[in-house]
Enzyme design. Structure first.
Site, mmCIF file in Angstrom:
data_model
loop_
_atom_site.group_PDB
_atom_site.id
_atom_site.type_symbol
_atom_site.label_atom_id
_atom_site.label_comp_id
_atom_site.label_asym_id
_atom_site.label_seq_id
_atom_site.Cartn_x
_atom_site.Cartn_y
_atom_site.Cartn_z
ATOM 1 N N ASP A 296 4.213 3.068 -3.861
ATOM 2 C CA ASP A 296 4.223 3.174 -2.408
ATOM 3 C C ASP A 296 5.499 2.482 -1.894
ATOM 4 O O ASP A 296 6.563 3.072 -1.908
ATOM 5 C CB ASP A 296 2.927 2.516 -1.911
ATOM 6 C CG ASP A 296 2.658 2.701 -0.440
ATOM 7 O OD1 ASP A 296 3.013 3.746 0.103
ATOM 8 O OD2 ASP A 296 2.071 1.789 0.176
ATOM 9 N N PHE B 117 -2.837 8.444 2.910
ATOM 10 C CA PHE B 117 -3.597 7.473 2.129
ATOM 11 C C PHE B 117 -4.587 8.228 1.260
ATOM 12 O O PHE B 117 -5.418 8.975 1.760
ATOM 13 C CB PHE B 117 -4.318 6.461 3.019
ATOM 14 C CG PHE B 117 -4.798 5.288 2.236
ATOM 15 C CD1 PHE B 117 -3.938 4.228 1.953
ATOM 16 C CD2 PHE B 117 -6.090 5.257 1.736
ATOM 17 C CE1 PHE B 117 -4.367 3.149 1.183
ATOM 18 C CE2 PHE B 117 -6.519 4.178 0.974
ATOM 19 C CZ PHE B 117 -5.654 3.123 0.702
ATOM 20 N N GLU C 68 1.161 3.041 -13.674
ATOM 21 C CA GLU C 68 0.706 2.717 -12.310
ATOM 22 C C GLU C 68 -0.032 3.911 -11.714
ATOM 23 O O GLU C 68 0.194 5.061 -12.107
ATOM 24 C CB GLU C 68 1.953 2.345 -11.475
ATOM 25 C CG GLU C 68 1.733 2.028 -10.026
ATOM 26 C CD GLU C 68 0.811 0.862 -9.728
ATOM 27 O OE1 GLU C 68 -0.332 0.870 -10.210
ATOM 28 O OE2 GLU C 68 1.220 -0.049 -8.975
ATOM 29 N N ASP C 69 -0.922 3.647 -10.774
ATOM 30 C CA ASP C 69 -1.608 4.751 -10.098
ATOM 31 C C ASP C 69 -0.708 5.401 -9.049
ATOM 32 O O ASP C 69 -0.585 6.622 -8.988
ATOM 33 C CB ASP C 69 -2.938 4.282 -9.467
ATOM 34 C CG ASP C 69 -2.803 3.051 -8.578
ATOM 35 O OD1 ASP C 69 -1.686 2.518 -8.416
ATOM 36 O OD2 ASP C 69 -3.838 2.600 -8.039
ATOM 37 N N ARG D 130 -13.131 4.741 -6.265
ATOM 38 C CA ARG D 130 -12.323 4.829 -7.486
ATOM 39 C C ARG D 130 -12.850 5.876 -8.456
ATOM 40 O O ARG D 130 -12.112 6.422 -9.257
ATOM 41 C CB ARG D 130 -12.300 3.477 -8.211
ATOM 42 C CG ARG D 130 -11.532 2.388 -7.488
ATOM 43 C CD ARG D 130 -11.301 1.217 -8.438
ATOM 44 N NE ARG D 130 -10.938 -0.007 -7.751
ATOM 45 C CZ ARG D 130 -9.692 -0.332 -7.399
ATOM 46 N NH1 ARG D 130 -8.700 0.482 -7.663
ATOM 47 N NH2 ARG D 130 -9.438 -1.470 -6.799
HETATM 48 P P1 IMP Z 1 3.440 -0.877 -3.530
HETATM 49 O O1 IMP Z 1 3.608 -2.252 -4.050
HETATM 50 O O2 IMP Z 1 3.547 -0.796 -2.027
HETATM 51 O O3 IMP Z 1 4.292 0.168 -4.214
HETATM 52 O O4 IMP Z 1 1.929 -0.526 -3.693
HETATM 53 C C1 IMP Z 1 1.362 -0.121 -4.818
HETATM 54 C C2 IMP Z 1 -0.113 -0.351 -4.744
HETATM 55 O O5 IMP Z 1 -0.669 -0.157 -3.429
HETATM 56 C C3 IMP Z 1 -0.770 0.678 -5.609
HETATM 57 O O6 IMP Z 1 -0.874 0.204 -6.919
HETATM 58 C C4 IMP Z 1 -2.106 0.847 -4.938
HETATM 59 O O7 IMP Z 1 -2.986 -0.121 -5.437
HETATM 60 C C5 IMP Z 1 -1.859 0.572 -3.490
HETATM 61 N N1 IMP Z 1 -1.706 1.839 -2.732
HETATM 62 C C6 IMP Z 1 -0.587 2.327 -2.173
HETATM 63 N N2 IMP Z 1 -0.816 3.507 -1.568
HETATM 64 C C7 IMP Z 1 -2.118 3.769 -1.754
HETATM 65 C C8 IMP Z 1 -2.964 4.881 -1.385
HETATM 66 O O8 IMP Z 1 -2.566 5.879 -0.773
HETATM 67 N N3 IMP Z 1 -4.253 4.778 -1.789
HETATM 68 C C9 IMP Z 1 -4.756 3.728 -2.492
HETATM 69 N N4 IMP Z 1 -3.998 2.699 -2.866
HETATM 70 C C10 IMP Z 1 -2.689 2.710 -2.503
HETATM 71 MG MG MG Z 2 -2.420 -0.453 -7.962
#
Ligand code: IMP
Ligand code: MG
Length: 178
Positions: A101, A150, A97-98, A163
């Site tokens: 969050d 962010f 995963e990138d 990206r």
């Molecule tokens: P989660 O489901 O809230 O954990 O979100 C994960 C996804 O939200 C990541 O795979 C990203 O695509 C996006 N995301 C969360 N935080 C950021 C950020 O700071 N920048 C860009 N994308 C984010």
């Molecule tokens: Mg993502």
């Protein structure tokens, strides 16, 4: 478009850390033959560098999710937009995963993938924002823990832009309403 991005993690810092994670993964899976599953689209650049930092045979697959919405916050609902092309039954899998969050995406994907009966499944993420967690997620390999900012670049987007930046950057201002 928001303001000019400010460098938060440089390309060099990122590459050094990925070499360390690759060596750690190689030590943890001496037999190799790992399935790295990248979560589209954000993880594709991290996955590309990570797989080359692992000096063992790895296979690459992708899975796609979307979280309904294109702004800075996800809505909390996840859907599968692209499934795996192969069976992972009996395989050693690392979900790549990138950024973690809220943890909603990974909680959902781990539940989906565990039903496919892999031999083992772990998570590698380039970035982790632990302050934002809504669902507990056990992350096995973390590049960098970061504060609640962010970030964009190195695969991460803001409304599909940024990206291709080599560094991970912070953007602050929101675009004016259209
Ligand atoms: P989660 O489901 O809230 O954990 O979100 C994960 C996804 O939200 C990541 O795979 C990203 O695509 C996006 N995301 C969360 N935080 C950021 C950020 O700071 N920048 C860009 N994308 C984010
Ligand atoms: Mg993502």
């Amino acid at each position: 478009m928001p303001d000019t991005p400010r460098v938060f993690l440089s390309a060099e810092q990122i590459q050094r850390r990925i070499q360390e994670i690759g060596a750690q993964i190689a030590a943890d899976y001496p037999q190799g033959n790992i399935y790295l599953i990248g979560i589209l689209k954000g993880a594709c650049i991290f996955l590309s560098d990570l797989c080359r930092a692992i000096p063992l045979n790895t296979r690459i697959e992708f899975i796609g999710t979307s979280s309904y919405g294109r702004g800075k916050t996800s809505s909390g609902e996840v859907k599968l937009t692209k499934d795996l092309d192969v069976s992972i039954e009996g395989q050693d899998v690392i979900l790549v995963e990138d950024i973690v969050d809220s943890g909603v995406t990974l909680t959902y994907l781990m539940q989906v993938l565990r039903q496919r009966k892999p031999r083992s499944i772990r998570i590698a993420t380039l970035l982790d924002k632990p302050e934002r967690r809504l669902r507990p997620v056990e992350v096995d390999y973390v590049g960098f823990r970061i504060p609640d900012e962010f970030v964009v670049g190195y695969g991460l987007d803001y409304a599909e832009d940024y990206r291709n930046l080599k560094d991970v950057c912070v953007i602050t201002a929101d675009p004016p309403a259209a």
